[in-house]
Scaffold this motif. Structure first.
Motif, short mmCIF file in Angstrom:
data_model
loop_
_atom_site.label_atom_id
_atom_site.label_comp_id
_atom_site.label_asym_id
_atom_site.label_seq_id
_atom_site.Cartn_x
_atom_site.Cartn_y
_atom_site.Cartn_z
N THR A 161 -14.70 -27.78 -8.25
CA THR A 161 -16.03 -28.32 -8.56
C THR A 161 -17.00 -27.18 -8.83
OG1 THR A 161 -15.61 -30.22 -7.13
CG2 THR A 161 -17.90 -29.80 -7.77
N PHE A 162 -17.68 -27.23 -9.98
CA PHE A 162 -18.68 -26.22 -10.36
C PHE A 162 -20.08 -26.79 -10.12
CE2 PHE A 162 -14.96 -25.49 -12.98
CZ PHE A 162 -14.80 -24.12 -12.92
N ASN A 163 -20.93 -25.99 -9.48
CA ASN A 163 -22.34 -26.36 -9.29
C ASN A 163 -22.50 -27.73 -8.63
OD1 ASN A 163 -23.04 -23.95 -10.53
ND2 ASN A 163 -23.31 -24.90 -12.54
N GLU A 164 -21.51 -28.13 -7.84
CA GLU A 164 -21.55 -29.38 -7.08
C GLU A 164 -21.64 -30.62 -7.97
OE1 GLU A 164 -24.60 -29.19 -4.14
OE2 GLU A 164 -23.76 -27.43 -3.13
N GLU A 165 -21.44 -30.47 -9.30
CA GLU A 165 -21.55 -31.61 -10.21
C GLU A 165 -20.37 -31.77 -11.15
OE1 GLU A 165 -25.05 -32.14 -12.54
OE2 GLU A 165 -26.40 -31.84 -10.87
N PHE A 166 -19.86 -30.65 -11.66
CA PHE A 166 -18.84 -30.70 -12.69
C PHE A 166 -17.45 -30.40 -12.12
CE2 PHE A 166 -22.87 -29.51 -14.65
CZ PHE A 166 -23.01 -30.54 -15.58
N ILE A 167 -16.52 -31.29 -12.42
CA ILE A 167 -15.18 -31.22 -11.85
C ILE A 167 -14.17 -30.92 -12.94
CG2 ILE A 167 -13.41 -32.49 -10.57
CD1 ILE A 167 -15.65 -34.37 -9.60
N PRO A 233 -22.10 -21.13 1.33
CA PRO A 233 -20.65 -21.22 1.52
C PRO A 233 -20.28 -20.82 2.94
CG PRO A 233 -21.19 -20.01 -0.49
CD PRO A 233 -22.46 -20.16 0.28
N PHE A 234 -19.05 -21.13 3.32
CA PHE A 234 -18.55 -20.82 4.66
C PHE A 234 -18.57 -19.31 4.91
CE2 PHE A 234 -14.75 -19.76 7.31
CZ PHE A 234 -15.27 -20.23 8.51
N LEU A 239 -25.94 -16.94 -2.32
CA LEU A 239 -26.56 -18.13 -2.89
C LEU A 239 -25.66 -18.74 -3.96
CD1 LEU A 239 -30.29 -17.03 -3.29
CD2 LEU A 239 -29.40 -18.74 -1.71
N LYS A 240 -25.51 -20.06 -3.92
CA LYS A 240 -24.78 -20.76 -4.98
C LYS A 240 -25.67 -20.89 -6.21
CE LYS A 240 -22.27 -23.67 -1.67
NZ LYS A 240 -21.98 -25.08 -1.26
N ILE A 242 -26.47 -23.49 -7.88
CA ILE A 242 -27.37 -24.63 -7.74
C ILE A 242 -28.53 -24.32 -6.79
CG2 ILE A 242 -26.10 -25.71 -5.83
CD1 ILE A 242 -26.73 -28.42 -7.11
N SER A 243 -28.30 -23.39 -5.84
CA SER A 243 -29.36 -23.00 -4.91
C SER A 243 -30.45 -22.21 -5.64
CB SER A 243 -28.78 -22.18 -3.77
OG SER A 243 -27.84 -22.93 -3.03
N ASN A 244 -30.05 -21.37 -6.59
CA ASN A 244 -31.04 -20.64 -7.39
C ASN A 244 -31.93 -21.60 -8.16
OD1 ASN A 244 -30.63 -17.61 -7.20
ND2 ASN A 244 -28.54 -18.27 -7.58
N ASP A 245 -31.34 -22.69 -8.67
CA ASP A 245 -32.14 -23.68 -9.40
C ASP A 245 -33.14 -24.36 -8.46
OD1 ASP A 245 -30.66 -23.08 -11.64
OD2 ASP A 245 -29.26 -24.75 -11.38
N LYS A 246 -32.68 -24.71 -7.24
CA LYS A 246 -33.57 -25.33 -6.27
C LYS A 246 -34.72 -24.40 -5.89
CE LYS A 246 -30.38 -28.52 -3.92
NZ LYS A 246 -29.78 -28.87 -2.61
N LEU A 247 -34.40 -23.13 -5.66
CA LEU A 247 -35.43 -22.17 -5.26
C LEU A 247 -36.43 -21.93 -6.39
CD1 LEU A 247 -33.22 -19.62 -3.29
CD2 LEU A 247 -35.00 -21.10 -2.35
N GLN A 248 -35.94 -21.87 -7.61
CA GLN A 248 -36.85 -21.68 -8.75
C GLN A 248 -37.81 -22.86 -8.88
OE1 GLN A 248 -34.89 -20.99 -12.47
NE2 GLN A 248 -36.77 -20.92 -13.65
#
Length: 346
Positions: A161-167, A233-234, A239-240, A242-248
């Protein structure tokens, strides 16, 4: 047949539209492409020695499909799919050869074993039915006989799974006829090697429910609160994407606040794997990563406070308490590896 295949596709698309509006966790929709050892000639003509007009055996055929699934948790999901197996006339060596394709519909359960947050291996157990006419009473009458077009099947595969959306996933499926299952034969009739791509949608996001709200104006003062949670991540402070997108997105909201008195509170957390001292340090390091992001984007470090919570405030305490397998536990504890961000302004 083309109209029937189009009807199935439209049905799947309509299902996507309807369930997306409900915003539930776990829905995903995808397409698959691969190669099947299924012989369309043998199925349609019952001709064991079937060959094309050039004398070459048709030992297999391409397979295309659409699927819709719902993932109840990281370990269990249900799927429905529609496949078209075979060649269209313009792909054949001879233009006037009969259309060689067949459709199938399949229901399956998907059992997964997470290796990391993004990578998992899985097995699918289900049954598929080839059909020329899905509404034929004659076809339905023979579903559970030895001459049935119903094929029990099992798949083994891997999924990323990429970016928690694309499989993306790769699997191999073994299919065996009802007759062989009844005769306890372990040799499968067919096999499909398939590459699939899917998109997760309709996920509920609890954090987004509280991402922006305002407290009514009181005594000529306005209070603004923004909340966000960043997962890691464990055993990592990386930062993932998707986390960079959230922070931006959060940083843009902070810059739009009219007041200059902005204060940011960062609370770092770790999961329960590891000793207390290590998890305390890890939770603080994760908070510092978020602080460094904000300071690098123009926010003064005097406006930011940090606290490391260690593993004292898990979100998954009851959900994961009985899991003994470490890979499964690592996956289950993913929500605990986080930094909670609270932004206040007056």
């Amino acid at each position: 047949m083309k109209k029937q295949a189009l009807t199935i596709i439209l049905l799947l698309v309509s299902l996507v539209t309807n369930v997306q509006a409900k915003e539930n966790d776990g829905w995903y929709f995808g397409t698959k492409l691969g190669w099947s050892t299924f012989n369309v000639d043998q199925y349609k003509n019952k001709n064991i020695n079937n060959k094309n007009t050039h004398g070459h055996e048709l030992s297999g055929a391409p397979i295309l499909g659409l699927f819709l699934g719902y993932e109840f948790n990281p370990y269990f999901a249900l799927e429905i799919e529609n496949d078209t197996t075979g060649f269209f006339p313009y792909l054949m060596l001879k233009k006037n050869i009969e259309n060689k394709q067949i459709n199938s519909i399949q229901l399956a359960t998907k059992l997964s074993y997470p290796i990391t947050d993004e990578l998992k291996i899985y097995t699918r157990l289900g049954g598929m039915m080839f059909w020329d006419n899905l509404f034929s009473k004659e076809d339905l009458r023979h579903i559970f006989t030895k001459n049935s077009a119903l094929f029990p099947n099992v798949s083994l595969g891997a999924e990323y799974t990429f970016n928690e959306e694309f499989i993306t996933r790769l699997d191999y499926t073994w299919k065996s006829s009802v007759e062989k299952v009844m005769n306890l034969s372990m040799k499968p009739n067919l096999g499909d090697a398939v590459l699939s791509f899917a998109w997760k949608f309709g996920k509920s996001s609890i954090n987004d429910m509280f991402s922006s709200y305002s407290i009514p104006e009181s005594e000529n003062k306005q209070y603004v609160a923004l909340n966000e949670s960043i997962n890691f991540p464990f055993n990592s402070t990386e930062l993932k994407p998707i986390s960079n997108d959230k922070l931006q997105n959060l940083n843009n909201k902070i810059k739009n606040i009219q007041s200059k008195n902005v204060f940011i509170m960062l609370s770092g957390h770790a999961d329960k794997i590891g000793n207390k001292e290590y998890n305390q340090k890890l939770s603080e390091d994760r908070a510092y990563v978020i602080k460094n992001y904000f300071t690098s984007h123009g926010i003064s470090q005097d406006q930011i406070s940090i606290q490391g919570m260690g593993d004292e405030y898990p979100l998954t305490d009851q959900i994961c308490k009985d899991i003994s397998s470490k890979p499964l536990l690592v996956s289950c504890l993913a929500p605990d590896r986080r930094v909670e961000i609270e932004v206040l302004s007056d």
